[in-house]
Design a protein around this motif. Structure first.
Motif, mmCIF file in Angstrom:
data_model
loop_
_atom_site.group_PDB
_atom_site.id
_atom_site.type_symbol
_atom_site.label_atom_id
_atom_site.label_comp_id
_atom_site.label_asym_id
_atom_site.label_seq_id
_atom_site.Cartn_x
_atom_site.Cartn_y
_atom_site.Cartn_z
ATOM 1 N N LYS A 157 0.828 -1.205 0.000
ATOM 2 C CA LYS A 157 0.000 0.000 0.000
ATOM 3 C C LYS A 157 0.861 1.254 0.000
ATOM 4 N N GLU A 158 1.998 1.207 0.649
ATOM 5 C CA GLU A 158 2.886 2.368 0.671
ATOM 6 C C GLU A 158 3.317 2.743 -0.742
ATOM 7 N N ASN A 188 -5.224 8.613 3.382
ATOM 8 C CA ASN A 188 -4.519 7.363 3.640
ATOM 9 C C ASN A 188 -5.232 6.173 3.012
ATOM 10 N N LYS A 231 -1.844 13.351 -7.981
ATOM 11 C CA LYS A 231 -2.711 14.212 -7.164
ATOM 12 C C LYS A 231 -2.977 15.550 -7.846
ATOM 13 N N ILE A 257 0.294 4.300 -2.550
ATOM 14 C CA ILE A 257 0.062 5.696 -2.158
ATOM 15 C C ILE A 257 1.095 6.621 -2.791
ATOM 16 N N GLN A 258 2.333 6.165 -2.870
ATOM 17 C CA GLN A 258 3.366 6.979 -3.510
ATOM 18 C C GLN A 258 3.029 7.243 -4.978
ATOM 19 N N GLY A 305 -6.463 6.266 0.036
ATOM 20 C CA GLY A 305 -6.156 6.219 -1.379
ATOM 21 C C GLY A 305 -7.122 6.965 -2.277
ATOM 22 N N LEU A 315 -4.529 13.864 -0.632
ATOM 23 C CA LEU A 315 -4.602 12.411 -0.788
ATOM 24 C C LEU A 315 -4.807 11.774 0.582
ATOM 25 N N GLU A 317 0.214 9.736 -5.267
ATOM 26 C CA GLU A 317 0.693 11.092 -4.982
ATOM 27 C C GLU A 317 1.146 11.781 -6.264
#
Length: 218
Positions: free
Chosen positions: A8-9, A27, A19, A12-13, A29, A25, A16
């Motif tokens: 998940k990290e 947590n 975005k 999310i990156q 997603g 954004l 980003e």
């Protein structure tokens, strides 16, 4: 499938990178922006298969018009056995973007090419960026409750309107017609109540009658 770990990290990156300006954004997603009268959420649709990869396949916009949902909630909370839940952050309208933006070939590319690392994300990026731009452009073009009502009325079929409105459509449409002073509010709300009074769901019929009673006092 890549031999690298994609958690998940990493997801999310990559989100980003996409975005839009002015959005945050979460947590979870999704991108969000809260304005005075509406709350906007933009999602990139993705099947998450951590720690391996994700498969993107579209984007969606959800818009909560706070006055609509406050009225909905005011009446709904007295009908706890209704089959649908509600919160003050519930979307009033929803719209999805897939082949209508990136075409069938782009949609198939996303389905067939899962994102497992930066290289595969970069390959998917042009399509994801188109989806994000379409989502933001829609929100920019349609800003007011009147804009969204007009857009819904302009859709070709009842099925399209049912997808655009968050369900239950009749309740939200009653509220919106009242707030916008649409001339046929009284006729529409009466027809809705009469229709549901003939259906087997007694609780929903009572909810709609209570909602009409409340709206008639505004």
């Amino acid at each position: 499938m890549s031999d690298t770990v994609y958690n998940k990290e990493n997801f999310i990156q990559h989100l980003e990178v996409l975005k839009p300006n002015g959005y945050t954004l979460s947590n979870e997603g999704y991108y969000y922006k809260d304005e005075v009268n509406r709350k906007i959420r933009i999602f990139l649709d993705a099947d998450q298969d951590f720690p391996f990869d994700v498969r993107f396949y579209g984007a969606g916009v959800q818009v909560c018009f706070t006055e609509v949902e406050q009225i909905f909630h005011q009446v709904w909370q007295n009908f706890s056995s209704l089959k649908f839940e509600h919160s003050l952050n519930a979307p009033t309208f929803k719209k999805g973007f897939r082949e209508n933006v990136i075409g069938t070939s782009g949609y198939q590319f996303l389905l067939q090419n899962r994102v497992a690392d930066t290289a595969s994300f970069n390959e998917a990026f042009p399509y994801l960026n188109q989806l994000m731009n379409a989502s933001v452009n829609f929100i920019t073009q349609y800003t007011t409750l009147q804009d969204f009502y007009n857009y819904g009325e302009g859709l070709a079929t009842g099925r399209e309107r049912a997808s655009f409105y968050n369900q239950p459509l009749p309740a939200r449409k009653m509220i919106i017609k009242k707030l916008l002073n649409i001339s046929d509010y009284s006729t529409y709300s009466t027809d809705v109540v009469n229709h549901y009074n003939q259906q087997p769901d007694v609780e929903e019929a009572a909810f709609l009658q209570a909602l009409k009673n409340y709206l008639d006092t505004l």
